[in-house]
Design an enzyme around this catalytic site. Structure first.
Site, PDB file in Angstrom:
ATOM      1  NE  ARG A   1       5.368  21.370  56.426  1.00 11.59           N
ATOM      2  CZ  ARG A   1       5.088  21.226  57.724  1.00 11.59           C
ATOM      3  NH1 ARG A   1       6.015  20.886  58.583  1.00 11.59           N
ATOM      4  NH2 ARG A   1       3.856  21.425  58.162  1.00 11.59           N
TER       5      ARG A   1
ATOM      6  CE  LYS B   1      -0.965  16.119  54.667  1.00  7.52           C
ATOM      7  NZ  LYS B   1      -0.674  17.280  55.524  1.00  7.52           N
TER       8      LYS B   1
ATOM      9  CD  GLU C   1      -6.580  28.887  62.816  1.00  6.36           C
ATOM     10  OE1 GLU C   1      -5.534  28.277  62.539  1.00  6.36           O
ATOM     11  OE2 GLU C   1      -7.532  28.362  63.419  1.00  6.36           O
TER      12      GLU C   1
ATOM     13  CB  SER D   1      21.652 -34.683  46.920  1.00  2.00           C
ATOM     14  OG  SER D   1      21.509 -34.873  48.302  1.00  2.00           O
TER      15      SER D   1
ATOM     16  CE  LYS E   1       4.238 -22.160  41.796  1.00  2.00           C
ATOM     17  NZ  LYS E   1       4.168 -22.123  40.333  1.00  2.00           N
TER      18      LYS E   1
ATOM     19  CG  ASP F   1      -3.382  15.802  57.668  1.00  2.00           C
ATOM     20  OD1 ASP F   1      -4.379  15.882  58.414  1.00  2.00           O
ATOM     21  OD2 ASP F   1      -2.707  16.789  57.313  1.00  2.00           O
TER      22      ASP F   1
HETATM   23  C1  UD1 Z   1      -6.079  23.891  61.341  1.00  2.00           C
HETATM   24  C2  UD1 Z   1      -6.929  24.779  62.261  1.00  2.00           C
HETATM   25  C3  UD1 Z   1      -6.149  25.088  63.535  1.00  2.00           C
HETATM   26  C4  UD1 Z   1      -5.752  23.782  64.211  1.00  2.00           C
HETATM   27  C5  UD1 Z   1      -4.977  22.906  63.256  1.00  2.00           C
HETATM   28  C6  UD1 Z   1      -4.741  21.561  63.879  1.00  2.00           C
HETATM   29  C7  UD1 Z   1      -8.227  26.129  60.715  1.00  2.00           C
HETATM   30  C8  UD1 Z   1      -8.400  27.444  60.093  1.00  2.00           C
HETATM   31  N1  UD1 Z   1      -7.214  26.012  61.551  1.00  2.00           N
HETATM   32  O1  UD1 Z   1      -4.959  24.648  60.994  1.00  2.00           O
HETATM   33  O2  UD1 Z   1      -6.942  25.844  64.398  1.00  2.00           O
HETATM   34  O3  UD1 Z   1      -4.972  24.070  65.370  1.00  2.00           O
HETATM   35  O4  UD1 Z   1      -5.725  22.699  62.042  1.00  2.00           O
HETATM   36  O5  UD1 Z   1      -3.910  20.810  63.048  1.00  2.00           O
HETATM   37  O6  UD1 Z   1      -9.009  25.225  60.471  1.00  2.00           O
HETATM   38  N2  UD1 Z   1      -7.719  21.339  53.993  1.00  2.00           N
HETATM   39  C9  UD1 Z   1      -8.590  21.193  52.936  1.00  2.00           C
HETATM   40  N3  UD1 Z   1      -8.896  22.270  52.192  1.00  2.00           N
HETATM   41  C10 UD1 Z   1      -8.393  23.496  52.444  1.00  2.00           C
HETATM   42  C11 UD1 Z   1      -7.512  23.650  53.535  1.00  2.00           C
HETATM   43  C12 UD1 Z   1      -7.196  22.535  54.288  1.00  2.00           C
HETATM   44  O7  UD1 Z   1      -9.071  20.094  52.670  1.00  2.00           O
HETATM   45  O8  UD1 Z   1      -8.731  24.424  51.713  1.00  2.00           O
HETATM   46  C13 UD1 Z   1      -7.392  20.152  54.789  1.00  2.00           C
HETATM   47  C14 UD1 Z   1      -5.913  19.848  54.806  1.00  2.00           C
HETATM   48  O9  UD1 Z   1      -5.606  18.942  53.761  1.00  2.00           O
HETATM   49  C15 UD1 Z   1      -5.775  19.190  56.174  1.00  2.00           C
HETATM   50  C16 UD1 Z   1      -6.806  19.879  57.023  1.00  2.00           C
HETATM   51  O10 UD1 Z   1      -7.733  20.450  56.122  1.00  2.00           O
HETATM   52  O11 UD1 Z   1      -6.062  17.812  56.131  1.00  2.00           O
HETATM   53  C17 UD1 Z   1      -6.243  20.938  57.930  1.00  2.00           C
HETATM   54  O12 UD1 Z   1      -5.599  21.883  57.136  1.00  2.00           O
HETATM   55  P1  UD1 Z   1      -4.266  22.580  57.587  1.00  2.00           P
HETATM   56  O13 UD1 Z   1      -3.805  23.504  56.549  1.00  2.00           O
HETATM   57  O14 UD1 Z   1      -3.322  21.567  58.090  1.00  2.00           O
HETATM   58  O15 UD1 Z   1      -4.819  23.426  58.833  1.00  2.00           O
HETATM   59  P2  UD1 Z   1      -3.965  24.337  59.747  1.00  2.00           P
HETATM   60  O16 UD1 Z   1      -3.695  25.599  59.039  1.00  2.00           O
HETATM   61  O17 UD1 Z   1      -2.823  23.583  60.269  1.00  2.00           O
END
Ligand code: UD1
Ligand code: MG
Length: 465
Positions: free
Chosen positions: A17, A24, A158, A413, A359, A108
């Site tokens: 997004r 990101k 979730e 000047s 400068k 993030d």
């Molecule tokens: C996750 C939590 C959720 C919580 C939310 C808060 C899980 C299953 N769920 O959900 O309970 O309320 O965060 O924001 O953990 N990432 C990886 N590798 C992956 C997947 C994700 O590095 O395979 C990283 C993403 O880049 C991100 C972070 O993990 O920085 C969280 O991933 P995201 O997909 O945002 O988690 P949510 O589904 O929002």
């Protein structure tokens, strides 16, 4: 702290997004990459190591982040493909020592306060699972904290897997937890992807912990900014403003008078003395220090500079010292519309006026260049007056040369000083001169066409048809 802390920063996700080529977690907030904020916060907790999990744009992410000062270890582990947050932490498991606590953070989520994480670690105490949670008026999309009748945490469910009743729960999991590493590893090995998203959920470790009789604690906070993630340019801008407001509040607590805390941007480290005033729409970058009584006018951009006591920087001035730095001496008056570039070193009570560029030049106390001028690679003595429209011709097309203007020289000047050249102390240069040879002290140098005056001159007139 009685137990070592190893931080895992999840940063493998794509960030679709953001609609950007840049991964990101490398987008900047307050001048620093999002994930760098997280790494720097970990350093403030005296963590033993930080493991960043990279995937999308892994090489760029790894090149774009750095270990903070202080010797904390920074490691990278790749996750490809990305099969969920549990899968992400599984990749880190081999580099997490068993004797510590793992603190899981997201690359993030930049604005979590170290005190909040410390409170979470205190709750974990090296032996419990501690979750950072928050009440959200609209919890859509988040994992819900499911508690039993006695209030103890049972599981995180979730959003996509939650029942209607569970979706009504407003307490959500922030994405941040602290867990004894040895136990975490056992639970990670038991994760599966039998859920609505077909992902390995890190959040499933909670139900395993409860099943194994481990105490699961929630540290519930009220400040949503601390757990807010960046998924879109809008959210990035919102967190930028939240961050800048925090910076402004700290400055105001120190006594800095900001015309409007909502119109300040600090993208590096700004250090202020007493009675500093900053008008609206100023941007500070890199290392900037403003000594006692400094006033900064509206719409100034100031980077990598030292501004000494009582100096006034009038509106619309641009100062960037880059690597060489810029220094402005005490009581100096700069601008409006002035430009100070790398290596500008101004002594006390120097005046630099509108549309003047300086400068790599030193100006001694009391020197003035008030209008429309250029000083490059120059050494300017005390009380020199440098006339409007005058320039140093410091570049011969191949090399740069120095201009030396000794104390008390007056440059008229519209002069061109062709470097290398030295103007002796107390001398005067007539307006409109192109100076190519050194001038002795106390001399008057004039180097321009002599004036010719024809009396009673009749201008040509149009012929009548
Ligand atoms: C996750 C939590 C959720 C919580 C939310 C808060 C899980 C299953 N769920 O959900 O309970 O309320 O965060 O924001 O953990 N990432 C990886 N590798 C992956 C997947 C994700 O590095 O395979 C990283 C993403 O880049 C991100 C972070 O993990 O920085 C969280 O991933 P995201 O997909 O945002 O988690 P949510 O589904 O929002
Ligand atoms: Mg997700």
């Amino acid at each position: 702290m009685s137990f070592p802390v190893d931080v895992v920063v999840m940063a493998a996700g794509k960030g679709t997004r953001m609609k950007s080529q840049l991964p990101k977690v490398l987008h900047r907030l307050g001048g620093r990459a999002l994930a760098q904020h997280v790494i720097d916060t970990a350093a403030r907790l005296s963590a033993r190591s930080v493991v960043v999990i990279t995937g999308h744009g892994a090489e760029r992410v790894e090149a774009g982040l750095h270990a903070p000062a202080g010797g904390m270890q920074l490691k990278y582990v790749r996750q490809a493909p990305q099969l969920g947050t549990g899968h992400a932490v599984q990749q880190a498991a081999p580099v997490l020592p068993d004797d510590g606590v793992t603190l899981v953070l997201s690359g993030d989520v930049p604005l979590t306060r170290p005190e909040t994480l410390q409170a979470l670690l205190d709750l974990c105490a090296g032996e419990r699972m501690a979750l950072l949670t928050l009440d959200m008026p609209d919890p859509t999309g988040y994992g819900r904290i499911v508690r039993s009748a006695d209030g103890s945490v049972q599981a995180i469910v979730e959003h996509k897997d939650a029942s209607e009743a569970q979706r009504a729960i407003t307490e959500i999991y922030s994405g941040i937890m602290a867990v004894p590493t040895r136990l975490l590893k056992g639970w990670l090995a038991r994760l599966d992807n039998q859920n609505a998203q077909g992902e390995y959920y890190l959040t499933d470790v909670v139900k395993f912990a409860v099943g194994d009789g481990l105490s699961v604690q929630a540290h519930r906070i009220a400040d949503a900014v601390q757990v807010a993630g960046v998924n879109s340019p809008l959210q990035l801008a919102e967190l930028e403003r939240a961050h800048q407001l925090r910076v402004a509040e700290v400055l105001m607590e120190q006594g800095v008078r900001l015309a409007d805390p909502a119109r300040l941007d600090v993208r590096g480290a700004l250090v202020c003395g007493q009675d500093v005033e900053i008008d609206v729409n100023c941007v500070f970058d890199g290392q900037v220090s403003l000594a006692d009584g400094v006033h900064i006018g509206a719409n100034c951009v100031i980077a990598n500079a030292v501004i000494e006591a009582g100096a006034v920087i009038h509106p619309f001035t641009h100062i960037d010292g880059e690597k060489l730095g810029v220094s402005v001496g005490p009581g100096s008056l700069i601008g409006p519309f002035a430009r100070l570039r790398p290596g500008a070193r101004l002594g006390a009570e120097v005046h630099i006026g509108n549309f003047v560029e300086v400068k790599n030049s030193t100006l001694a106390a009391g020197a003035k260049a008030n209008h429309l001028a250029y000083l490059g690679d120059a050494t300017v003595g005390e009380r020199v007056n440098y006339g409007a429209g005058s320039i140093t011709a410091n570049y011969d097309g191949a090399n740069k040369h120095r201009t030396v203007i000794e104390a008390d020289v007056h440059v008229g000047s519209n002069c061109v000083l062709v470097a290398p050249v030295t103007l002796g102390a107390g001398g005067t240069v007539g307006g409109g001169s192109t100076i190519t040879k050194d001038t002795p002290p106390g001399s008057l140098a004039i180097a321009r066409g002599k004036q010719v005056t024809l009396p009673n001159w009749q201008r040509p007139a149009k012929k009548k048809p």
